[in-house]
Design an enzyme around this catalytic site. Sequence first.
Site, PDB file in Angstrom:
ATOM      1  N   ASN A 219       1.334 -11.737  11.049  1.00  0.00           N
ATOM      2  CA  ASN A 219      -0.094 -11.394  11.116  1.00  0.00           C
ATOM      3  C   ASN A 219      -1.005 -12.617  11.055  1.00  0.00           C
ATOM      4  O   ASN A 219      -2.130 -12.569  11.504  1.00  0.00           O
ATOM      5  CB  ASN A 219      -0.461 -10.419   9.990  1.00  0.00           C
ATOM      6  CG  ASN A 219       0.175 -10.763   8.667  1.00  0.00           C
ATOM      7  OD1 ASN A 219       1.381 -10.976   8.582  1.00  0.00           O
ATOM      8  ND2 ASN A 219      -0.620 -10.825   7.626  1.00  0.00           N
TER       9      ASN A 219
ATOM     10  N   SER B 293       1.105   0.810  12.506  1.00  0.00           N
ATOM     11  CA  SER B 293      -0.151   1.172  11.837  1.00  0.00           C
ATOM     12  C   SER B 293      -1.182   1.516  12.907  1.00  0.00           C
ATOM     13  O   SER B 293      -1.359   0.745  13.865  1.00  0.00           O
ATOM     14  CB  SER B 293      -0.641  -0.003  10.988  1.00  0.00           C
ATOM     15  OG  SER B 293      -1.932   0.260  10.507  1.00  0.00           O
TER      16      SER B 293
ATOM     17  N   HIS C 163      -4.546   1.607  12.891  1.00  0.00           N
ATOM     18  CA  HIS C 163      -5.810   0.874  13.067  1.00  0.00           C
ATOM     19  C   HIS C 163      -5.649  -0.499  13.698  1.00  0.00           C
ATOM     20  O   HIS C 163      -6.633  -1.101  14.103  1.00  0.00           O
ATOM     21  CB  HIS C 163      -6.580   0.785  11.740  1.00  0.00           C
ATOM     22  CG  HIS C 163      -6.019  -0.141  10.705  1.00  0.00           C
ATOM     23  ND1 HIS C 163      -6.586  -1.362  10.446  1.00  0.00           N
ATOM     24  CD2 HIS C 163      -4.969  -0.030   9.865  1.00  0.00           C
ATOM     25  CE1 HIS C 163      -5.911  -1.953   9.451  1.00  0.00           C
ATOM     26  NE2 HIS C 163      -4.930  -1.164   9.092  1.00  0.00           N
TER      27      HIS C 163
ATOM     28  N   CYS D  97      -5.963  -9.255   3.584  1.00  0.00           N
ATOM     29  CA  CYS D  97      -5.699  -8.827   2.210  1.00  0.00           C
ATOM     30  C   CYS D  97      -5.670 -10.017   1.257  1.00  0.00           C
ATOM     31  O   CYS D  97      -5.808  -9.859   0.070  1.00  0.00           O
ATOM     32  CB  CYS D  97      -4.397  -8.040   2.098  1.00  0.00           C
ATOM     33  SG  CYS D  97      -3.560  -7.780   3.617  1.00  0.00           S
TER      34      CYS D  97
HETATM   35  N1  PLP Z   1       2.222  -5.169   8.036  1.00  0.00           N
HETATM   36  C1  PLP Z   1       1.514  -6.143   8.620  1.00  0.00           C
HETATM   37  C2  PLP Z   1       2.237  -7.236   9.346  1.00  0.00           C
HETATM   38  C3  PLP Z   1       0.117  -6.137   8.555  1.00  0.00           C
HETATM   39  O1  PLP Z   1      -0.577  -7.115   9.134  1.00  0.00           O
HETATM   40  C4  PLP Z   1      -0.518  -5.084   7.856  1.00  0.00           C
HETATM   41  C5  PLP Z   1      -1.995  -5.059   7.718  1.00  0.00           C
HETATM   42  O2  PLP Z   1      -2.658  -6.076   7.700  1.00  0.00           O
HETATM   43  C6  PLP Z   1       0.267  -4.074   7.278  1.00  0.00           C
HETATM   44  C7  PLP Z   1       1.634  -4.154   7.384  1.00  0.00           C
HETATM   45  C8  PLP Z   1      -0.338  -2.939   6.527  1.00  0.00           C
HETATM   46  O3  PLP Z   1      -0.874  -1.966   7.389  1.00  0.00           O
HETATM   47  P1  PLP Z   1      -2.018  -0.969   6.844  1.00  0.00           P
HETATM   48  O4  PLP Z   1      -3.296  -1.732   6.868  1.00  0.00           O
HETATM   49  O5  PLP Z   1      -2.001   0.175   7.817  1.00  0.00           O
HETATM   50  O6  PLP Z   1      -1.629  -0.556   5.484  1.00  0.00           O
END
Ligand code: PLP
Length: 380
Positions: free
Chosen positions: A145, A193, A195, A319
């Site tokens: 990410n 996911s 969104h 996050c």
């Molecule tokens: N996994 C990755 C690689 C992410 O970038 C994210 C969100 O930033 C998530 C999981 C979590 O997804 P969600 O926002 O739907 O909880």
Amino acid sequence: MTTERAYLDWNATAPLRPQARAAMVEALDAIGNPSSVHAEGREARGIVEAARERVAVLVGAEPRHVVFTASGTEANMLALSPKTGGPWQRLLVSAIEHPSVRSGGRFAAVEEVAVTAAGFIDLADLTDRLAAGPPALVSIMLANNETGVVQPVTEAARLAHEAGSLLHVDAVQAAGRIPCDINALGADLLTLSGHKIGGPKGAGALVKRTPLQLDPLVTGGGQERGERAGTENVAAIAGFGAAAGAAEADLAAESARVRALRDRLEAGLRAAARDLIIFGADAERLPNTTLFGLDGMKAETAIILFDLAGVAVSSGAACSSGKVQPSHVLRAMGVAPALARSAVRVSLGPTTTEDDIERFLTAWITVSGALLEKSRGMAA
Ligand code: PLP
């Protein structure tokens, strides 16, 4: 949002696609409970199952293998919750996983697989760790990410299977941006996911190719084949399904278009600051992501200046924004803490335009000039 702003934080979340909005608005008027047998219930069930089909198509899976959840985080947690007594006695995750994987789900301990300086998981380390103990559940993301680096998941799947282990793939950032076929990847479990692909926030899915028995996080009714109890969020699922369909239809054209915009952005970034580092630049990356750093720059300040100039970007993962510590991803890649603290992530998507890139580059000339002048002044 006014058109004077450029939203370049798609890896944090993507704006709702019009197709998702339309599907959600329509689904809000479906009054039945998908578990009811009457016509109203069957209508709601039809909406959920049509969405399941579209989500399955996005990753080349069978609809019955899709379990809807309330987020990618929940899907990751569910994936890391195999029933006790199964053969997978330990958890191996890469050092660059999302916190929802690094937290280890229901496993008592998490073993981390090293990452190379280029941002790839170290397959030699994975091989050694697999050989050193009983069968494991291995969790590796398809694309990171923060850096966008695409991981050697197919090789990891082969290594895991040869060792009698299973592979979970967090495809949250990769889905809809690069091809993501669960069979071609060799993944046993795969997380999505809504969104991140232009669906609503609060909708996710765990796709199970292998009949691994999971220990549900939410128990009660028998929804989602007993793996996730609770009446389905029909409108959110409908939006997720519509976004998956739209992402699948646009994938090839969009990834080429976005890659060209991203390349232009990187050329402009480098032209204004010669010492600039693009993390993972030598690796295969998502076409929409750039993570860059510059010695002497502070990411928090840069982001505020970009925001004032009408540009939304972030420092690494959303996050962990607000935290002053360098990102665990850059730390795992061996990046020096000061340089890691300067890292700014720019991420593009289907409605990003050339004007957005121009706005960003104009802002960058001001931001880099102001920040570097300040750090030179402090050093003097
Ligand atoms: N996994 C990755 C690689 C992410 O970038 C994210 C969100 O930033 C998530 C999981 C979590 O997804 P969600 O926002 O739907 O909880």
